[in-house]
Design an enzyme around this catalytic site. Sequence first.
Site, PDB file in Angstrom:
ATOM      1  N   HIS A  53     -40.441  89.587  84.141  1.00 35.49           N
ATOM      2  CA  HIS A  53     -40.496  88.769  82.929  1.00 35.49           C
ATOM      3  C   HIS A  53     -40.167  89.594  81.691  1.00 35.49           C
ATOM      4  CE1 HIS A  53     -43.542  85.956  85.155  1.00 35.49           C
ATOM      5  NE2 HIS A  53     -42.349  85.973  85.707  1.00 35.49           N
ATOM      6  N   HIS A  66     -37.703  78.735  85.675  1.00 31.74           N
ATOM      7  CA  HIS A  66     -38.388  80.019  85.841  1.00 31.74           C
ATOM      8  C   HIS A  66     -37.662  80.900  86.850  1.00 31.74           C
ATOM      9  CE1 HIS A  66     -41.571  82.928  85.482  1.00 31.74           C
ATOM     10  NE2 HIS A  66     -41.457  83.098  86.792  1.00 31.74           N
ATOM     11  N   ASP A 110     -36.500  84.708  86.197  1.00 34.53           N
ATOM     12  CA  ASP A 110     -36.698  85.838  87.105  1.00 34.53           C
ATOM     13  C   ASP A 110     -35.377  86.527  87.422  1.00 34.53           C
ATOM     14  OD1 ASP A 110     -39.452  85.642  87.349  1.00 34.53           O
ATOM     15  OD2 ASP A 110     -39.402  84.548  89.240  1.00 34.53           O
ATOM     16  N   HIS A 127     -36.766  87.658  94.485  1.00 34.46           N
ATOM     17  CA  HIS A 127     -36.609  89.030  93.995  1.00 34.46           C
ATOM     18  C   HIS A 127     -35.909  89.935  95.008  1.00 34.46           C
ATOM     19  CE1 HIS A 127     -39.056  87.909  90.621  1.00 34.46           C
ATOM     20  NE2 HIS A 127     -40.052  87.567  91.405  1.00 34.46           N
TER      21      HIS A 127
END
Length: 300
Positions: free
Chosen positions: A78, A237, A241, A264
């Site tokens: 973030h 969101h 990311d 991720h």
Amino acid sequence: MVKQRTLNRVVKASGIGLHSGQKVMINFIPHTVDGGIVFRRIDLDPPVDIPANALLIQEAFMCSNLVTGDIKVGTIEHVMSAIASLGIDNLIVEVSASEVPIMDGSAGPFIYLLMQGGLREQDAPKKFIKILKPVEALIDDKKAIFSPHNGFQLNFTIDFDHPAFAKEYQSATIDFSTETFVYEVSEARTFGFMKDLDYLKANNLALGASLDNAIGVDDTGVVNEEGLRFADEFVRHKILDAVGDLYLLGHQIIAKFDGYKSGHALNNQLLRNVQSDPSNYEIVTFDDEKDCPIPYVSVT
């Protein structure tokens, strides 16, 4: 010339660590030309610096962790997305624990803090990484793909068969700039399923998680009384990311990014695949701001 950027002055704040549940100090400190983004663990003696480098990333429990030896800084995505959105090239991020504070679960508070420090241009050209040919990373049905594009466009699709996730709000596209990120992406919060929370806390994880810093989802829908900030907040969101994860390549990317159920780990694998072949990209600079395909907020 499009120049490198850092902050004018030091900014200090604190928040709660998502996993530890403890107070974490975070300081943003101006850094030198070509210094890059560096995370510094000031709770250690002596302090330990870890550069924000894709090759130092390990995924753990749905976040990106920078790791060198047995030292880590976790949940960096973030704050990295906030740094990227303002075009900051050089910055030292001090933290007093092994994780960045979660704040409200979005990038908004970090953008506010960084703007309090003021932006300062440095006397060196800003470097961009221009993707020259398609590069992909695949795991099962998940995909993360770069392709050449004059700008930085992010297309993302999630796929949840759940009452809280309306089908028409599971895909989103943004053409990246400071303005589009700040107004369309930065306030989108992280989310999690309430059924997972007890297990995580029993394993000393997510001890700081609450409805103040995440969207909680139960079997029927969103638990937070205020509801969602955007109808498609979940996928926004995921774009947030991705912006943070992809900035770990070291410079702003010029490309189109397509993510399908990517997270991720897959985002990081994509960066490693880019780096594995130098013919995938080139480093470019811009002598004239009008030629730069990514609009950043002005330095005043």
